[in-house]
Design an enzyme around this catalytic site. Structure first.
Site, mmCIF file in Angstrom:
data_model
loop_
_atom_site.group_PDB
_atom_site.id
_atom_site.type_symbol
_atom_site.label_atom_id
_atom_site.label_comp_id
_atom_site.label_asym_id
_atom_site.label_seq_id
_atom_site.Cartn_x
_atom_site.Cartn_y
_atom_site.Cartn_z
ATOM 1 N N LYS A 193 0.840 -1.205 0.000
ATOM 2 C CA LYS A 193 0.000 0.000 0.000
ATOM 3 C C LYS A 193 0.873 1.251 0.000
ATOM 4 C CE LYS A 193 -1.884 2.700 3.088
ATOM 5 N NZ LYS A 193 -2.446 3.168 4.352
ATOM 6 N N ASP A 212 -6.452 0.774 0.583
ATOM 7 C CA ASP A 212 -6.553 1.209 1.982
ATOM 8 C C ASP A 212 -7.929 0.782 2.492
ATOM 9 O OD1 ASP A 212 -8.361 2.948 0.847
ATOM 10 O OD2 ASP A 212 -7.724 4.665 2.046
#
Ligand code: SF4
Length: 295
Positions: A193, A212
């Site tokens: 991420k 996310d």
């Protein structure tokens, strides 16, 4: 006409059978139903007026378009329709974390875990004023950084990650944030991420999709994935979202998650994507809702 049957004549008194005199010379039919007007007229004892009771209109049956038998949540037309709505809603979505360099973005992204962007944006200007370069961070030990990042939560782990990443960048990458996914993943505290955020938002490289909490939740609501594991969600998204859209897509979905598609009580009545959305936890719907599509 049958013999002996005499047609009814009007009463000489003027009072017809089935009528009662009310008020001054006024007569109404008791409980006469005007089918044509859809109204029921009822007379109440002691009333001098004709009481009109409106018949209740029948409730319209809830009409939800049935799901086509060959419904495919990841059909290219459906995905394209959703992307079109995202473009209309968030044409210029960008990363909400304030930063001036790749290093600042990397630090801000590490600090944003389990925190809000607004909170991180309050912390980082002071932090980068105090430690302007990656070398300044590399010279610290994690305990020294803890008070500065405490308000973002999980501050011990975050301090270790930031200082560890700084030391590695200085030692192995000449003080420059690496531009390759494999290299970024060698930095302490950096998973896909964070690497995708830096590669996409700073280097303009769409080599993956940021997953996310918002992208996770909304991808499941849209039935783009059935997984809960971010790397698997990312793989599912990469199969259906055109690669040139990967960077923008995550920014747009994150904005949608903050504005309308909230974790609790999403604002479905205001959401233009609603007719395409079958999420089980919708707060309002005009379409059939599928089980298993909830966030
Ligand atoms: S309809 Fe509701 S659940 Fe579906 S995308 Fe819109 S806000 Fe989210």
């Amino acid at each position: 006409m049958a013999r002996g049957v005499v047609p009814r004549q009007p009463a000489k008194s003027g009072r017809q059978e089935g009528t009662r005199r009310v008020g001054r010379g006024q007569s109404v039919r008791v409980a006469a139903v005007s089918a044509r007007k859809g109204k029921t007229h009822a007379f109440k004892k002691g009333d001098a007026k004709l009481v009109v009771v409106k018949a209740k209109a029948p409730k319209p049956a809830k009409v939800r378009p049935p799901t086509p038998k060959d419904y495919n949540p990841v059909a290219p037309e459906r995905v394209q329709a959703i992307l079109k709505h995202l473009d209309a809603l968030y044409p210029a979505a960008v990363c909400a974390l304030h930063h001036r360099t790749a290093w600042e973005l990397l630090v801000a992204t590490i600090l944003s875990a389990q925190s809000t962007d607004a909170n991180v944006n309050r912390v980082t200007p002071i932090l980068f004023q105090k430690y302007p370069t990656v070398q300044d961070f590399a010279a610290l030990n994690p305990e020294q950084l803890e008070p500065d990042v405490r308000s973002t939560g999980f501050f011990r782990n975050k301090s270790k990650s930031v200082v560890g990443a700084a030391k590695k960048i200085v030692a192995d990458f000449g003080g420059e944030v690496p531009q390759e996914m494999e290299q970024l993943l060698t930095l302490p505290g950096v998973a896909r991420k964070t690497a995708n955020v830096v590669l996409g938002s700073w280097f303009g490289k769409g080599v993956g999709i940021v997953v996310d909490t918002h992208v996770h939740r909304i991808s499941r609501r849209w039935e783009f994935t059935k997984h809960d594991d971010p790397p698997k969600i990312e793989q599912d998204l990469m199969k259906i979202i055109p690669q040139q859209r990967w960077i923008l897509f995550s920014h747009q979905v994150i904005h949608h998650g903050r504005n309308l598609c909230l974790a609790r009580n999403p604002k479905c009545a205001d959401c233009p994507i609603e007719p395409l959305c079958h999420a089980e936890d919708k707060t309002w719907t005009t379409v059939e809702v599928h089980k298993g599509a909830k966030a």
